[in-house]
Design an enzyme around this catalytic site. Structure first.
Site, PDB file in Angstrom:
ATOM      1  N   GLY A 275       0.815  -1.209   0.000  1.00 48.12           N
ATOM      2  CA  GLY A 275       0.000   0.000   0.000  1.00 48.12           C
ATOM      3  C   GLY A 275       0.852   1.264   0.000  1.00 48.12           C
ATOM      4  N   SER A 276       0.154   2.379  -0.022  1.00 46.05           N
ATOM      5  CA  SER A 276       0.803   3.680  -0.099  1.00 46.05           C
ATOM      6  C   SER A 276       1.704   3.933   1.102  1.00 46.05           C
ATOM      7  CB  SER A 276      -0.303   4.746  -0.158  1.00 46.05           C
ATOM      8  OG  SER A 276       0.186   6.011   0.109  1.00 46.05           O
TER       9      SER A 276
ATOM     10  N   SER B  23      -0.931 -11.524  -2.505  1.00 45.53           N
ATOM     11  CA  SER B  23       0.434 -11.109  -2.814  1.00 45.53           C
ATOM     12  C   SER B  23       1.475 -12.043  -2.209  1.00 45.53           C
ATOM     13  CB  SER B  23       0.686  -9.697  -2.282  1.00 45.53           C
ATOM     14  OG  SER B  23      -0.129  -8.764  -2.958  1.00 45.53           O
TER      15      SER B  23
ATOM     16  N   CYS C  69      -2.755  12.286   9.816  1.00 40.06           N
ATOM     17  CA  CYS C  69      -1.764  13.160   9.174  1.00 40.06           C
ATOM     18  C   CYS C  69      -2.019  14.644   9.426  1.00 40.06           C
ATOM     19  CB  CYS C  69      -1.697  12.886   7.668  1.00 40.06           C
ATOM     20  SG  CYS C  69      -3.287  12.892   6.836  1.00 40.06           S
TER      21      CYS C  69
ATOM     22  N   HIS D  34       0.283  18.918   3.696  1.00 42.89           N
ATOM     23  CA  HIS D  34      -0.998  19.470   4.144  1.00 42.89           C
ATOM     24  C   HIS D  34      -0.782  20.906   4.618  1.00 42.89           C
ATOM     25  CE1 HIS D  34      -2.689  15.638   3.659  1.00 42.89           C
ATOM     26  NE2 HIS D  34      -2.917  15.273   4.888  1.00 42.89           N
TER      27      HIS D  34
END
Lengths: 363, 363, 363, 363
Positions: free
Chosen positions: A11-12, A38, A154, A254
């Site tokens: 994932g990211s 995977s 975040c 951000h």
């Protein structure tokens, strides 16, 4: 070298963990975990790599495993989780119960009363709960216990970083508003934010984000409780927090337009506020952690800064930039905060938390 | 048909005036003014046309004149000014002294005590100062006097539109904050906002914009004074306004995240706030003005709206969209407002002001 | 350390020169030149810094001088010019006549028969003309002569890089087409490309660019003439080149879709073409130049690469990426080329040219 | 009014069909079909509406049905299909066998020898195969037969439109290259193109697109065969077509940089080429179809046009814009073509095909 595992490695957030670990002076990638689909494949075949930096050689041919505290994961000293919330709950619990140190970017355990929620440049003192737990086990002659440490949301990270030294010096903040302009990398990329949503457009809503910011801020700016087993949150009435979150066409970084009022009267001056942020040195820096920012908070004087493209990479994304500090006609002060959402707001925060744990001999 | 002139016809705002006038049922383009460098040329040769709609045939071959109250301008019933502030002061004054009705998008006369500052869907009652001036002249047997009406700043228009019916119904607002995400068309295009500033970026500063919003709101939400010759502004201490302005990668449409508190306690409910905005019918609509919005304020219930690309063209850009109306932990309410910055925030506002003046037989 | 001056130091290209020089192992910034308006000011006050990397400390307080071969410039061993074409002609000539080594990004002298036009990973052999000139002067007991070396147009650099090893191995190319998708940084930023031109848009035209590509390719793929004082261009009829240039919403990195046909029949296979590009090692690498790419041409096998955001920084922007090499139904082959327009296509090329000159003891 | 059904009504293409039908003078929406998951719901609840125009009232509360030739679909005179290729094959076949006129945007039957592949401003003569089939059935006393007509690929439409009048006048094209810069709306939006793929980026690959363009061009520029039951494609060797396809940050409007060579020598002049395109009037216009463009091909003289944001909506997206027509050093001519990918390249093409069928009394 500390052996590190990555859960949700394709994932990211997982990809960012891998990038940061691949060149790390203290940690080495030892296990990569992903879905059953995977597992068994070389990482390079399992992943759709979407980072601007190339896939590190060390990870390229490593065989992906399932996310279980077995195999190579059993040999890991620390496990970083970039799992989706749908899977993180059970998997992280299993790793914790198997005695593993889990540092998680998922939201599942952030509100758990015994789990520290840590922005490493802000409240590493919350890790004392883990220290105590570990020391207690040692005294009792038991094995080193597993534990979970949660990385904050975040956008919360960017919000609390400049406030921490201010609260420490000038006392509590009683009202706090933030309007965010958030980067798309925060939403991952399978599929993540759709192109049509951010091309010539703004989406003035991010599911669950405002609630997270309003709640997490109270835990992070709170403190460990008296017996060292949990946390005292800042009272909701004593610090009212209001967030409005927007998704914008920015890749990383951000931006937050915040305003706040101190409980104590009279408030400090603009100069005192700026000076206090400039002088702040986070504990991670004092501990000599390799990823700790040289300058924790950059206070910019240019009238049109910080800007994501120009300022997000300060201190490799571990520092936070603040600009346009000025008096606010409604609350006391307003200012613009920029933080790198995938570094200090996600994977990087996890790495720095682990560095602090290592510096404190917990891992 | 009312004969209309356009000052600053080759600029961004001037082009929008031309587009709106070209298909107008009541006005016709009679004169186009620009710099001496452009004067004498057919409009098509003088302009770098940058609109998505094609250059209207009616303007294509019209010969551009200098910006003086002579020639074809002398025959105009109303003159729309899209001039830069550097030139607007003297030129508009000259037109006013020559007896012309000037509707200006420039900032130069907004703070003039005798000049109405009008958002046509909000405070057309401020035009009473012009009505009185005109009536006084008539009584005195004098010629129809020239006058200037100022269009508000683009981001101010979006801010005050939904507040107007709330203030009318629930009494004064004592605190108001707005964080804007503003489109690049607001900055014109010669050169306007640089591509590198909005590609993967935010600029958290627009020169003078915050001051304009904080000041203009007080004039627009104020009222004509007792003798009908000027305006009573809302007291700065009674309504504290705080703006934080950002430039983002959006072509048209300013998004604003606003929060506000009423002076009266207890405040109304969220439902009452929404209902009041929904029911608001602006005077321009009541007067039957051709460009008046069918629905002045669109209150959207979808949780991720309004969005600029999807909602900016409601009512051809003359309506304002509001979404996410909810309680605010710090002030009373927070919500997202979207307005079309070049329509209700600039050229379109000028047209609608002129329609109101015509409906009232002032032009 | 080689003393380096930068002409046009406040501009876009000048800023990139400064960034690259500030951390250079062989060069040091010794003089910064800009317009008379900036002269006398510390660089930090004269410049509007627009790079993602911070303004280097070494340049911050350096006093800007006028662009004359005097003062600190008189002490420079090499001068990099990022001047606009409007000024480059006279200034560069003056520096050359004063005996300076000038490496220029301006277009003014590219077509000068005695001036090498160099893409450093492609045709550093063209510098032999300078070597000869210098050697001749030495033999004649004269002072080291000044000279100008021109950096190619940014989009030309990306085009010729992968073609060079192919031409060397398989003989001349007789037809070549390229459609470019060019980044906005290529246009500088005062004002550079307007935001409204690249937001939800493409501009299918860049003034002069197509002519530059079509002409420069013939000089760069040509060779020094027999007497070593100038260049033999590839004949226009022998190699027909056609370019179509577009400006797109990308910050850095020019993408080019190219197709080409060899003069010799039968043409090589796709595998031979790929292998030849992969094996190419540019002279700068062989000479051990510090900025030379480890891999001159990256041949990517992923079907959707190269992409600017993901691949432009390979080898710090000094390498070129090629993907989708396949047969072309019209010419022989088609493929996608990505090059970093401000590194190998502008300032970086200048630095690498200087490194080659230093390695050859010309500076 | 012709009763129209829409298959795949909740998808991107389906939404465009609904928008176009809602205000259509000859057609009315009678049935909306989607997956079993959506069936039974009011359309407004089943759809995630993503168009800039608001969801038309007429469709808002219509109950979505499954995609079967029953219920309200049984009453439809024509059915437009915006189905994904995964489902289109069987469903469209079922509708055809049930006697329905199906106009499909899916790729499934484009290569079927008996199915017309139609760009309505280019080759409506291919519909003669349907006319014949219908006439034969009538003669034989049979029911009106069902049939499928395929809409071309979106980028193919823009390519063939300006070529059609040129081929008609100057004879066959023997070589044709196109490099496309394609809008993201072409990929739908669930999820469609990811934001991170087009922010500060280009993706130089669109799966299957180049093959479609290279093949479909040969069918569309071919002609019905002698017995009127199928089509003669242009021979692959007689017209070599090469496409390179890129995805860029544009919402709507495909830009194509094309170059081509006529088989006949000498080729016409640039002026003749431009004149021929300008004078072209498509059959749909001659038949008076309501959506037919007033000007089929707009030949622009400005050197930097067409641009997607400025030109895509000409003739409501049914016209095609061509600019920069000039000689090409490699083939005969090069030029830039812009077409609206969701109008003339998808849903709009379907509507115009249906209008032609109605004008010819086939539906």
């Amino acid at each position: 070298m500390v052996k590190a595992g990555v859960l949700g490695a394709t994932g990211s957030v997982g990809q960012r963990f891998i990038l940061l670990l691949a060149e790390h002076p203290e940690f080495e990638i030892h296990a990569l975990g992903a879905s059953a689909r995977s597992a068994g494949k070389p990482y390079n075949d399992a992943v759709t790599w979407k980072q601007t930096a190339l896939l590190p050689e060390v990870a390229r041919n490593m065989i992906v495993e399932e996310c279980k505290p077995e195999g190579r994961f059993a040999e890991c000293d620390v496990v970083f989780s970039g799992l989706d919330a749908d899977f993180a709950g059970e998997i992280e619990k299993a790793f914790c119960e198997a005695g593993k140190a889990v540092i998680s970017n998922a939201k599942n355990y952030r509100r758990d009363p015994g789990v520290p929620l840590v922005v490493p440049i802000v409240n590493p003192d919350h890790l004392s709960v883990i220290e105590k737990k570990t020391a207690d086990a040692r005294k009792a002659g038991k094995e080193k216990p597993g534990f979970i440490v949660c990385i904050s949301n975040c956008s919360t990270a960017g919000l609390v970083a400049p406030l921490k030294p201010l609260v420490d010096k000038f006392g509590p903040i009683d009202a706090l508003t933030t309007t965010t302009l958030q980067a798309i990398s925060g939403a991952g990329f399978s599929p993540g934010v759709s192109g049509i949503d951010v091309l010539d457009n703004i989406v003035p809503y991010i599911g669950g984000e405002e609630e997270k910011m309003e709640w997490e801020t109270r835990k992070i700016l709170g403190k460990p409780n008296a017996d060292g087993t949990g946390f005292e949150l800042v009272d909701e009435d004593k610090m009212r927090v209001s967030a409005q979150c927007n998704r914008v066409a920015v890749s990383d970084g951000h931006t937050e337009c915040i305003s706040f009022r101190f409980a104590n009267r009279p408030p400090p001056s603009v100069e005192e506020v700026k000076q206090t942020m400039k002088e702040y040195v986070c504990d991670a820096s004092k501990l000599g952690c390799p990823s700790a920012p040289k300058q924790t908070i950059h206070v910019l004087e240019e009238q049109d800064r910080p800007q994501p493209r120009l300022d997000r990479d300060r201190d490799s994304g571990y520092g936070v930039s603040v600009g346009r500090v000025r008096e606010d006609p409604v609350l006391d002060f307003k200012m613009v905060v920029l933080s790198h959402n995938t570094i200090i707001g996600a994977a990087g925060a996890g790495i720095l938390i682990a560095e602090i744990l290592k510096a404190k001999s917990i891992i």
